[in-house]
Design a protein around this motif. Structure first.
Motif, PDB file in Angstrom:
ATOM      1  N   CYS A 175      -4.251  10.294   3.480  1.00  0.00           N
ATOM      2  CA  CYS A 175      -3.668  11.206   2.490  1.00  0.00           C
ATOM      3  C   CYS A 175      -4.187  10.850   1.117  1.00  0.00           C
ATOM      4  N   GLY A 176      -3.839   9.658   0.669  1.00  0.00           N
ATOM      5  CA  GLY A 176      -4.165   9.265  -0.695  1.00  0.00           C
ATOM      6  C   GLY A 176      -3.035   9.651  -1.626  1.00  0.00           C
ATOM      7  N   LEU A 177      -2.727   8.774  -2.541  1.00  0.00           N
ATOM      8  CA  LEU A 177      -1.709   9.064  -3.547  1.00  0.00           C
ATOM      9  C   LEU A 177      -2.296   9.076  -4.953  1.00  0.00           C
ATOM     10  N   THR A 178      -3.357   8.283  -5.181  1.00  0.00           N
ATOM     11  CA  THR A 178      -3.877   8.197  -6.545  1.00  0.00           C
ATOM     12  C   THR A 178      -4.409   9.537  -7.047  1.00  0.00           C
ATOM     13  N   GLN A 179      -4.948  10.362  -6.138  1.00  0.00           N
ATOM     14  CA  GLN A 179      -5.399  11.678  -6.605  1.00  0.00           C
ATOM     15  C   GLN A 179      -4.207  12.553  -6.989  1.00  0.00           C
ATOM     16  N   LEU A 180      -3.058  12.353  -6.322  1.00  0.00           N
ATOM     17  CA  LEU A 180      -1.860  13.119  -6.672  1.00  0.00           C
ATOM     18  C   LEU A 180      -1.320  12.674  -8.033  1.00  0.00           C
ATOM     19  N   TYR A 181      -1.368  11.365  -8.273  1.00  0.00           N
ATOM     20  CA  TYR A 181      -0.968  10.883  -9.597  1.00  0.00           C
ATOM     21  C   TYR A 181      -1.912  11.431 -10.655  1.00  0.00           C
ATOM     22  N   GLY A 182      -3.231  11.446 -10.333  1.00  0.00           N
ATOM     23  CA  GLY A 182      -4.197  11.985 -11.275  1.00  0.00           C
ATOM     24  C   GLY A 182      -3.925  13.433 -11.612  1.00  0.00           C
ATOM     25  N   LEU A 183      -3.636  14.245 -10.601  1.00  0.00           N
ATOM     26  CA  LEU A 183      -3.306  15.652 -10.836  1.00  0.00           C
ATOM     27  C   LEU A 183      -2.096  15.773 -11.749  1.00  0.00           C
ATOM     28  N   ALA A 184      -1.056  14.989 -11.465  1.00  0.00           N
ATOM     29  CA  ALA A 184       0.168  15.069 -12.264  1.00  0.00           C
ATOM     30  C   ALA A 184      -0.066  14.682 -13.713  1.00  0.00           C
ATOM     31  N   TYR A 185      -1.047  13.809 -13.955  1.00  0.00           N
ATOM     32  CA  TYR A 185      -1.297  13.293 -15.307  1.00  0.00           C
ATOM     33  C   TYR A 185      -2.483  13.989 -15.994  1.00  0.00           C
ATOM     34  N   ILE A 192      -6.374  13.625  21.253  1.00  0.00           N
ATOM     35  CA  ILE A 192      -6.685  14.927  21.851  1.00  0.00           C
ATOM     36  C   ILE A 192      -5.731  15.208  23.004  1.00  0.00           C
ATOM     37  N   ALA A 193      -5.472  14.185  23.815  1.00  0.00           N
ATOM     38  CA  ALA A 193      -4.591  14.361  24.970  1.00  0.00           C
ATOM     39  C   ALA A 193      -3.164  14.719  24.563  1.00  0.00           C
ATOM     40  N   ARG A 194      -2.721  14.251  23.396  1.00  0.00           N
ATOM     41  CA  ARG A 194      -1.366  14.558  22.945  1.00  0.00           C
ATOM     42  C   ARG A 194      -1.240  15.996  22.451  1.00  0.00           C
ATOM     43  N   GLY A 195      -2.370  16.655  22.216  1.00  0.00           N
ATOM     44  CA  GLY A 195      -2.376  18.084  21.892  1.00  0.00           C
ATOM     45  C   GLY A 195      -1.507  18.452  20.706  1.00  0.00           C
ATOM     46  N   ASN A 196      -0.619  19.429  20.913  1.00  0.00           N
ATOM     47  CA  ASN A 196       0.203  19.944  19.823  1.00  0.00           C
ATOM     48  C   ASN A 196       1.300  18.985  19.378  1.00  0.00           C
ATOM     49  N   ALA A 197       1.434  17.865  20.070  1.00  0.00           N
ATOM     50  CA  ALA A 197       2.407  16.855  19.622  1.00  0.00           C
ATOM     51  C   ALA A 197       1.936  16.164  18.354  1.00  0.00           C
ATOM     52  N   VAL A 198       0.648  16.339  17.997  1.00  0.00           N
ATOM     53  CA  VAL A 198       0.076  15.721  16.805  1.00  0.00           C
ATOM     54  C   VAL A 198      -0.020  16.758  15.688  1.00  0.00           C
ATOM     55  N   SER A 199       0.512  16.419  14.532  1.00  0.00           N
ATOM     56  CA  SER A 199       0.452  17.331  13.381  1.00  0.00           C
ATOM     57  C   SER A 199       0.342  16.517  12.101  1.00  0.00           C
ATOM     58  N   GLY A 200       0.054  17.189  11.022  1.00  0.00           N
ATOM     59  CA  GLY A 200      -0.065  16.521   9.733  1.00  0.00           C
ATOM     60  C   GLY A 200       0.939  17.055   8.733  1.00  0.00           C
ATOM     61  N   ILE A 201       1.630  16.145   8.056  1.00  0.00           N
ATOM     62  CA  ILE A 201       2.558  16.508   6.982  1.00  0.00           C
ATOM     63  C   ILE A 201       2.124  15.744   5.740  1.00  0.00           C
ATOM     64  N   LEU A 202       1.764  16.476   4.727  1.00  0.00           N
ATOM     65  CA  LEU A 202       1.201  15.875   3.523  1.00  0.00           C
ATOM     66  C   LEU A 202       2.223  15.001   2.803  1.00  0.00           C
ATOM     67  N   ASN A 203       1.772  13.849   2.338  1.00  0.00           N
ATOM     68  CA  ASN A 203       2.634  13.008   1.515  1.00  0.00           C
ATOM     69  C   ASN A 203       2.958  13.700   0.201  1.00  0.00           C
ATOM     70  N   GLY A 247       0.823  -1.209   0.000  1.00  0.00           N
ATOM     71  CA  GLY A 247       0.000   0.000   0.000  1.00  0.00           C
ATOM     72  C   GLY A 247       0.849   1.248   0.000  1.00  0.00           C
ATOM     73  N   GLY A 248       0.189   2.390   0.282  1.00  0.00           N
ATOM     74  CA  GLY A 248       0.854   3.686   0.198  1.00  0.00           C
ATOM     75  C   GLY A 248       1.979   3.883   1.194  1.00  0.00           C
ATOM     76  N   LEU A 249       1.943   3.159   2.321  1.00  0.00           N
ATOM     77  CA  LEU A 249       3.041   3.235   3.286  1.00  0.00           C
ATOM     78  C   LEU A 249       4.376   2.971   2.610  1.00  0.00           C
ATOM     79  N   ALA A 250       4.410   2.001   1.707  1.00  0.00           N
ATOM     80  CA  ALA A 250       5.660   1.649   1.027  1.00  0.00           C
ATOM     81  C   ALA A 250       6.170   2.803   0.177  1.00  0.00           C
ATOM     82  N   ASP A 251       5.268   3.529  -0.474  1.00  0.00           N
ATOM     83  CA  ASP A 251       5.675   4.668  -1.301  1.00  0.00           C
ATOM     84  C   ASP A 251       6.323   5.750  -0.440  1.00  0.00           C
ATOM     85  N   VAL A 252       5.730   6.001   0.722  1.00  0.00           N
ATOM     86  CA  VAL A 252       6.252   7.042   1.610  1.00  0.00           C
ATOM     87  C   VAL A 252       7.617   6.640   2.163  1.00  0.00           C
TER      88      VAL A 252
END
Length: 485
Positions: free
Chosen positions: A386-396, A243-254, A17-22
């Motif tokens: 995240c999803g990767l197929t939509q990113l491939y779609g955008l690129a193509y 929620i308890a982890r507060g600001n320790a949780v963030s998102g970084i886009l693939n 799956g997408g984990l391998a790509d990342v």
């Protein structure tokens, strides 16, 4: 800075799956930021075969009860370590399941040992010329690697000297690695780890939960998903801890590998093209129609490259096939998963010969041909970290038609009147994964298709979007440095 990236799969060596790509992309993404990433993988038979004869750099007489050794190799020119533990990883089947698709009964043992090895390596177990090799940060991916964070917290190699900071990335909260309490005695953690603040979760061992509780930082693979998992319908029971982890949780886009996914240089395509030569895409469309046995016409060709699961919204797709065909569309689908969904899709294809084409399984080259020849890609996911197929779609220039969730919401700009007027739209978003919402999105897509100038502008916008690893790699580098400070 030296980072140990701990993952159960990574392209090009092993992928489910997408984990391998990342995991496969991170070393190259971080190198320009002064970060050397070493990837640690389990020694599956396919991985051992791919690396060939490799040098052993460390050995355990008993790694949670089994002998193991550590092999040194390269992955796309970057450092690679492979945990060769035959009792755990040398077996037929997929990485997590046997030949019949059943989970291996000892996955708790296999991936606890994997995490224990990661903590040992990070803490200095490898010695070369009398000097221990250490790492500044451990980056664990999903439940299969999350126990590394627990070992680093509760039982670091070498005591306090081995307390290396860690980050765990959640690629999909739905997969948590939960096992009964009886396995705790076999994972080699002190009794103090068996608490709500440690690895205990609903009376059992929760591997992903352990990572969320023990890591110094938690990331998800998109900013929206980082917010969504604070709610019950996305947090899968772990929303309170998030929620308890507060600001320790963030998102970084693939990001995506723009060398591999580039229509101007893609050898899998019948005709290569760019945003300036969109007319060449027609050759790819004609080739894809022939490959799927579809009628050749000038209506929109929808594609889907997906797992056939409830998460991906594929239970709704069979319901809208009649509508899709009725408004002039055709569908080419590549996927595998739920047998009931597969049966319903076959029934739909039988009703619409020449309009619906299906391929069950996965074929990497075919997925490239579909992105290059399809007009729009359907991604009606109920949740999408995240999803990767939509990113491939955008690129193509294969415009994504997506539900407004997770990384899909972060990466696709809906073709609403304001976005169209501003010239920034890149696809179609919709709310709610059900017949009415998806059928309306299909209708709107066909209406846009019937305005050729508008459609071409959308394609050009999509292909200009930058979803390379440049920005994401810099974000990870900043996080690593913050943790190591």
């Amino acid at each position: 800075m030296k980072v140990l990236s701990v993952a159960s799969e990574a392209v090009p060596l092993i992928k489910t799956g997408g984990l391998a790509d990342v995991a496969g992309a991170l070393p190259s993404a971080l190198a320009p930021n002064g970060v050397e990433v070493t990837t640690l993988l389990p020694g599956y038979p396919s991985v051992l075969k791919a690396i060939g004869r490799s040098r052993a750099v460390h050995a355990w007489d008993s790694l949670l009860g089994v002998p193991a050794r550590l092999l040194s190799a390269k992955i796309d020119g970057h450092p690679l370590l492979v945990l060769d533990a035959p009792a755990l990883f040398t077996r037929d089947g997929a990485p997590y399941t046997d030949g019949a698709g059943r989970d291996w009964g000892d996955n708790w043992h296999r991936f606890s040992a994997f995490g224990r090895a990661a903590a040992d390596i990070a803490g200095g177990a490898m010695v070369s010329r009398g000097k221990a090799k250490r790492y500044d940060v451990v980056h664990a991916h999903d439940w299969q690697a999350a126990m590394a964070c627990a070992y680093l917290r509760f039982a670091p190699f070498g005591g306090d000297e081995g307390r290396v900071p860690s980050v765990v990335t959640v690629h999909n909260m739905a997969f948590q690695g939960w096992f009964g309490s009886e396995v705790f005695s076999g994972v080699g953690l002190p009794a103090e780890a068996w608490t709500m603040e440690g690895v205990e979760y609903h009376g059992g061992l929760g591997m992903l939960k352990a990572g969320l509780a023990c890591a110094d930082a938690v990331t998800t693979v998109s900013p929206t998903y980082a917010r969504e998992i604070r709610a019950a319908n996305f947090g899968m029971g772990l929303e309170g801890l998030v929620i308890a982890r507060g600001n320790a949780v963030s998102g970084i886009l693939n990001g995506i590998d723009t060398a591999l996914w580039n229509p101007a240089e893609d050898a899998a395509l019948a005709a290569r093209y760019s945003a300036r030569t969109l007319d060449k895409r027609k050759a790819n469309k004609r080739a894809l129609e022939a490959e799927f046995g579809l009628d050749e016409d000038d209506g929109p060709l929808f594609i889907a490259v997906t797992r056939l699961t409830w998460q991906k919204g594929m239970d709704v797709l069979p319901e809208v096939l009649d509508h899709l065909v009725g408004i002039g569309g055709r569908l080419a689908l590549l996927g595998s998963g739920d047998r009931a969904i597969e049966r319903q899709l076959r029934e739909g294809a039988a009703r619409h010969p020449g309009r619906v084409g299906l391929r069950f399984g996965y074929d990497e080259d075919l997925s490239h041909r579909m992105q290059g020849g399809g007009d729009a890609i359907l991604i009606p996911s109920r949740f999408e970290p995240c999803g990767l197929t939509q990113l491939y779609g955008l690129a193509y220039g294969c415009l994504p038609v997506v539900s407004r969730t997770g990384g899909l919401a972060d990466t696709v700009i809906d073709a609403n009147p304001a976005a169209l007027a501003a010239g920034v739209a890149t696809g179609i978003q919709f709310d709610g994964v059900h017949y009415d919402a998806l059928s309306a999105a299909l209708t709107r897509t066909v209406e846009l298709w019937n305005e050729p100038d508008v459609w071409a502008a959308l394609q050009k916008n999509a292909m200009k979007a930058d979803f390379s690893w440049t920005a994401s790699g810099a974000a990870y580098a900043r996080l690593y440095r913050k943790l190591a400070a």
